[in-house]
Design a protein around this motif. Structure first.
Motif, PDB file in Angstrom:
ATOM      1  N   THR A 183       0.836  -1.197   0.000  1.00  0.00           N
ATOM      2  CA  THR A 183       0.000   0.000   0.000  1.00  0.00           C
ATOM      3  C   THR A 183       0.877   1.256   0.000  1.00  0.00           C
ATOM      4  O   THR A 183       2.025   1.233   0.432  1.00  0.00           O
ATOM      5  N   HIS A 190      -4.392   2.454  -0.120  1.00  0.00           N
ATOM      6  CA  HIS A 190      -4.558   2.149  -1.541  1.00  0.00           C
ATOM      7  C   HIS A 190      -3.247   1.809  -2.235  1.00  0.00           C
ATOM      8  O   HIS A 190      -2.193   1.777  -1.606  1.00  0.00           O
ATOM      9  N   LEU A 191      -3.338   1.547  -3.540  1.00  0.00           N
ATOM     10  CA  LEU A 191      -2.202   1.083  -4.320  1.00  0.00           C
ATOM     11  C   LEU A 191      -1.865   2.070  -5.427  1.00  0.00           C
ATOM     12  O   LEU A 191      -2.775   2.670  -6.015  1.00  0.00           O
TER      13      LEU A 191
END
Length: 213
Positions: A183, A190-191
């Motif tokens: 992440t 999130h990515l």
């Protein structure tokens, strides 16, 4: 033609923490999986920001309870050969559920729903199920996300092992997305584009094997 349903949250939707916004279609992991599996497979991306496994989020303007909406999704897209479930991160919000084990219980409920679904005409057997553990949360200076997922860094680090055990108990496939992706510290959840693409590439051989290709 084989059909794969990717059932997930913002990691499947393609949330881009740099925007915030959405990653380009080609960068989202279901799209990468589609390219890798080829034209003989249809990959359906069903991602929703904030989706949980089986819990209500009363702050949302849509239904984020993955268990409640799943039968409709299954009926819409059936017949299906494989369901890939990448959920659990949002369960670890204290306002939703909190402990990692809550995500395990929710995931078990999703498996039950799939295996007992009244499939539409043309589907004579239950699809294979692949449980995917999301990458663990990381520390972030983003105060809103840090507060939203308070305690999540520790809890999310447990999820891969717990999901692997559940997969063994229920006869599902398992993949740890944290083995190929991390992440972003921009929000801790999130990515970036490289990491979401990495999940799609890594899932391709697993999905191919489960589809019998």
């Amino acid at each position: 033609m084989k059909t794969v349903l990717c059932y997930g949250d913002s990691l499947t939707w393609g949330y881009n923490a740099e925007g915030p916004g959405r990653h380009a279609l080609a960068d989202r992991w279901p799209s990468v999986l589609q390219v890798a599996l080829g034209q003989g497979v249809q990959v359906i991306a069903e991602g929703l920001n904030g989706r949980t496994t089986a819990y209500d989020d009363h702050t949302a303007d849509c239904d984020r309870n993955g268990a409640r909406i799943l039968p409709t999704i299954l009926q819409t897209h059936g017949p299906l050969d494989l369901v890939i479930i990448l959920l659990g991160t949002n369960d670890m919000k204290p306002v939703v559920a909190g402990p990692a084990f809550s995500a395990v219980q929710g995931m078990e409920r999703l498996i039950e729903i799939i295996r007992h679904h009244a499939w539409p005409l043309g589907q004579d057997q239950t699809p294979e199920i692949l449980i995917v553990a999301p990458p663990a949360l990381c520390e972030t200076a983003n105060t809103a996300f840090a507060a939203m997922f308070a305690g999540g860094v520790e809890q999310s680090s447990m999820l891969s092992t717990l999901y692997a055990d559940l997969a063994d108990e229920t006869g599902c496939g398992f993949f740890d997305a944290g083995s190929v992706a991390v992440t972003t510290p921009l929000d801790g959840v999130h990515l970036d584009a490289d990491n979401t693409r990495a999940i799609g590439r890594a899932l391709a051989p697993v999905a191919s094997m489960m589809l019998g290709l």
